[in-house]
Enzyme design. Structure first.
Site, PDB file in Angstrom:
ATOM      1  N   SER A 105      -4.607   4.607   5.971  1.00 46.09           N
ATOM      2  CA  SER A 105      -4.461   3.201   5.587  1.00 46.09           C
ATOM      3  C   SER A 105      -4.062   3.047   4.128  1.00 46.09           C
ATOM      4  CB  SER A 105      -5.780   2.451   5.819  1.00 46.09           C
ATOM      5  OG  SER A 105      -6.098   2.424   7.191  1.00 46.09           O
ATOM      6  N   HIS A 158      -5.502  -3.717   1.740  1.00 48.56           N
ATOM      7  CA  HIS A 158      -5.920  -4.684   2.759  1.00 48.56           C
ATOM      8  C   HIS A 158      -6.671  -5.868   2.147  1.00 48.56           C
ATOM      9  CE1 HIS A 158      -4.760  -1.247   5.090  1.00 48.56           C
ATOM     10  NE2 HIS A 158      -5.074  -1.797   6.248  1.00 48.56           N
ATOM     11  N   PHE A 164     -14.448  -3.097   0.623  1.00 52.23           N
ATOM     12  CA  PHE A 164     -15.374  -1.986   0.361  1.00 52.23           C
ATOM     13  C   PHE A 164     -15.201  -1.423  -1.053  1.00 52.23           C
ATOM     14  CE2 PHE A 164     -13.999  -1.393   4.967  1.00 52.23           C
ATOM     15  CZ  PHE A 164     -14.863  -2.378   5.414  1.00 52.23           C
ATOM     16  N   ARG A 209      -1.750  -4.943   3.159  1.00 51.93           N
ATOM     17  CA  ARG A 209      -1.396  -4.223   4.379  1.00 51.93           C
ATOM     18  C   ARG A 209      -0.014  -4.577   4.941  1.00 51.93           C
ATOM     19  NH1 ARG A 209      -3.252  -5.455  10.372  1.00 51.93           N
ATOM     20  NH2 ARG A 209      -2.609  -3.527  11.362  1.00 51.93           N
ATOM     21  N   ASP A 239      -8.227  -7.910  11.967  1.00 54.59           N
ATOM     22  CA  ASP A 239      -9.611  -7.453  11.799  1.00 54.59           C
ATOM     23  C   ASP A 239     -10.561  -8.592  11.431  1.00 54.59           C
ATOM     24  OD1 ASP A 239      -9.312  -4.844  12.517  1.00 54.59           O
ATOM     25  OD2 ASP A 239      -9.088  -4.067  10.484  1.00 54.59           O
ATOM     26  N   GLU A 298     -18.972   4.506   0.287  1.00 54.93           N
ATOM     27  CA  GLU A 298     -18.213   3.973  -0.855  1.00 54.93           C
ATOM     28  C   GLU A 298     -19.024   3.980  -2.152  1.00 54.93           C
ATOM     29  OE1 GLU A 298     -18.606   2.389   2.071  1.00 54.93           O
ATOM     30  OE2 GLU A 298     -16.619   2.486   2.979  1.00 54.93           O
ATOM     31  N   ARG A 314       0.836  -1.219   0.000  1.00 55.22           N
ATOM     32  CA  ARG A 314       0.000   0.000   0.000  1.00 55.22           C
ATOM     33  C   ARG A 314       0.862   1.257   0.000  1.00 55.22           C
ATOM     34  NH1 ARG A 314      -1.970   0.652   6.242  1.00 55.22           N
ATOM     35  NH2 ARG A 314      -0.376  -0.646   7.161  1.00 55.22           N
TER      36      ARG A 314
END
Lengths: 318, 295
Positions: free
Chosen positions: A40, A112, A86, A170, A120, A61, A13
């Site tokens: 992020s 991610h 998302f 990530r 998560d 989104e 990322r």
């Protein structure tokens, strides 16, 4: 066999963030949108340098995808940023109608992705995104393997006219590709030539495939490792050429075995050159919380499992 | 027979066009809608007839358009249709405004046509800038186009149209919040407020509540008008344009009647998505003068 070493680890990322800044410097039409995940997605540098070219949409989104589609009218090149979950499943119909079917020049940038999101858990660990995106007519699907390649891919998609899904992750992972590489959309990268088995890997699994090839070498097996950073359009020529030589295949990806890179390769081979194949992928399940390396081991997505798959598939060769 | 299209002036719409001429165009557009839907025995005549006056006013009087279609639309006003099922109306307006030959209207909803059931850019039909049909997406798209106009220092405006049933989609309210927060004041949205949707009245299906209060609470400047009275429409659009550029997005609640212009189609949701029979078509056309020549 070419040896790959690394001196530094970074998250892909961050490669996206660096690439976005460079793409923004190169073309004033590059704009960025984010749904409350600026940190992020590593978009801070772009925002600092081009504040007027950044749009914060909040946690919305679907709206972000529509706005991005609209922003192309007048010549902007929008890069949307949020987590892969998302970026795809949550907004599939918005992407389908307003971006893909409407032929809009939007770059859907998804961080991610996969199990390596880690703690998560399964709500955020999408393993179906490649499948969803590759089914959309005209959508380019890219999953680069390290920081340098993600940066290069980000710059390349800015120069390409059409909708693109760019998938990255990530965790920090080894940097082993050339910092000045030329990223060619749809062109596979020969990582290591071999003669006994073809390993087609994408994303974080490319490094694992390199490790696997080294282990296989000690067992007297010559593995060919090819980085399929562009899942769609698939570099069919590179796949068929490799398979013509090795006569068996392992695919490796951080994705459900249904709908991913393995599917695309299998479809190609069944039609043109059927050979035995093994799939290193998540076996039709959701993920769970854990450390990235723990998860990759538990779900069978590491070098050890690639070695196992390679040995198994070689047994099936005629 | 008169000319089948109204050629826009170099500035796009004609500022000189008068109320009677607009009404005459609207009559022809309604004939086109009925004949298109009848021709393929498919499509949505009710909402199309109800919004005819608004789109006629926009395309033939209010919007500043370039005569030739360009996807980027720099330096001209843009329109986005979010309730894509009123495609017969949109296609007739685009053809009569000169984007393509009215004869092509006869291909509506048929195989190999550019006039798909719902509008699309995929077939490269001039005048269409986004696909619509799956509801709730067009406000976001219009906002995006309006943002780009600001980034390009383009002072023209963006218009969009929505169904009232469409407001039941959540994305509309994401977009509503965004437009106020980001002061998208070069946007003039409108809702076809006819109180009807496929399964019945909006009151029965999913009450919209106090729409004016809702949009105002979201930070929009809200105007209301009779949506089937050409003079009222021109007045409210004039007011909307004066209200734009002042830090707020503008919403026009257009009180329309589904099926307006055809007596037996008015006042019911029954004609939302039903095509007239041969006999019904003749009854309907008898109520609408042919002003520009049928395609």
């Amino acid at each position: 066999m070419k040896k790959y070493n690394y001196t530094e680890k970074k998250d892909t990322r961050s490669g996206f963030g660096a690439g976005l800044l460079e793409a923004g410097r190169k073309d004033e039409n590059v704009v960025a949108l984010c749904a409350d995940l600026v940190g992020s997605l590593k978009m801070e540098a772009f925002i600092k340098e081009f504040p007027e070219r950044f749009t914060q949409v909040g946690i919305a989104e679907a709206n972000m995808m529509g706005i991005a589609a609209g922003m192309t009218i007048g010549g902007k090149i929008p890069f949307t940023g949020t987590f892969a979950n998302f970026s795809t499943g949550r907004v599939y119909d918005q992407i389908r109608q307003s971006i893909a079917y409407s032929d809009k020049n939007v770059k859907i940038c998804a961080s991610h992705a996969g199990l390596t999101l880690g703690e998560d858990g399964a709500t955020h660990q999408i393993l179906e995104d490649i499948g969803m995106m590759k089914m959309l007519p005209g959508m380019v699907v890219i999953n680069p393997c390290d920081y340098n390649q993600t940066k290069a891919a980000t710059m390349a998609i800015a120069a390409y006219n059409g909708p693109v899904y760019l998938r990255f992750g990530r965790p920090v992972v080894p940097i082993f590709t050339d910092p000045d590489q030329k990223f060619e959309i749809g062109k596979a990268w020969m990582v290591n030539e071999g003669t006994d088995v073809s390993i087609f890997a994408t994303g974080h699994l490319v490094w694992e495939a390199i490790q696997a090839a080294e282990q296989l070498e000690t067992l007297g097996i010559s593995a060919e490792v090819i980085n399929i950073h562009t899942i769609k359009p698939l570099d069919e020529e590179a796949v068929l050429k490799s398979v013509a030589k090795t006569r068996c295949v392992v695919s490796a990806e951080e994705h459900n075995r249904f709908g991913g890179l393995g599917d695309s390769i299998a479809q190609l081979l069944v039609q043109h050159d059927p050979v035995p194949m093994e799939f290193v992928a998540v076996n039709d399940s959701f993920g769970e919380s854990g450390k990235p390396d723990q998860l990759m081991k538990k779900y069978g997505l590491d070098a050890e499992h690639i070695v196992k798959a390679a040995r198994a598939v070689m047994q099936k060769k005629k | 027979m008169q000319a089948t299209t109204i050629q826009p002036s170099a500035q796009g719409s004609s500022a000189e066009i008068d109320l009677n001429q607009l009404k005459a165009i609207a009559s022809q557009v309604r004939r086109d809608i009925l004949r298109m839907v009848h021709g393929c025995q498919s499509g949505h005549p009710g909402g199309s007839l109800g919004c005819t006056d608004y789109l006629t006013a926009l395309y033939f009087k209010v919007m500043k358009r370039q005569p030739a279609f360009d996807m980027n639309g720099k330096g001209e006003d843009l329109f986005f249709l979010s309730n894509g099922h009123v495609s017969p109306l949109f296609y007739s307006i685009l053809a009569r405004a000169g984007y393509f030959e009215p004869a092509e209207l006869s291909t509506f909803r048929q195989l190999n046509s550019r006039l798909q059931g719902h509008p699309t850019t995929h077939e490269h039909l001039p005048g269409v800038r986004i696909a619509s049909g799956s509801l709730g997406q067009g406000l976001s798209v219009a906002i995006g186009a309006a943002r780009t106009k600001k980034l390009n220092n383009d002072d023209r405006r963006v218009f969009c149209l929505h169904g009232d049933g469409e407001l039941q989609e959540g994305q509309i309210w994401e977009a509503a919040m965004f437009a106020a927060h980001h002061r998208v004041d070069n946007l003039i949205a409108a809702v076809d407020f006819n109180g009807q949707q496929i399964d019945g009245s909006t009151e029965q299906v999913m009450s919209l509540g106090n729409l004016r209060a809702k949009w105002e609470a979201f930070g929009w400047k809200v105007l209301e008008s009779n949506g089937n009275d050409m003079e009222a429409i021109l007045n409210v659009l004039d007011e909307a344009i004066k209200a734009s550029g002042k830090g707020q997005p503008v919403m026009i609640l257009l009180h329309t009647e589904m099926g307006y212009g055809v007596d037996f189609m008015m006042g019911s949701h029954k004609w939302h998505g039903v095509a007239p029979s041969d006999e019904q078509l003749q009854q309907a056309l008898a109520q609408l003068p042919e002003t520009l020549g049928d395609y």
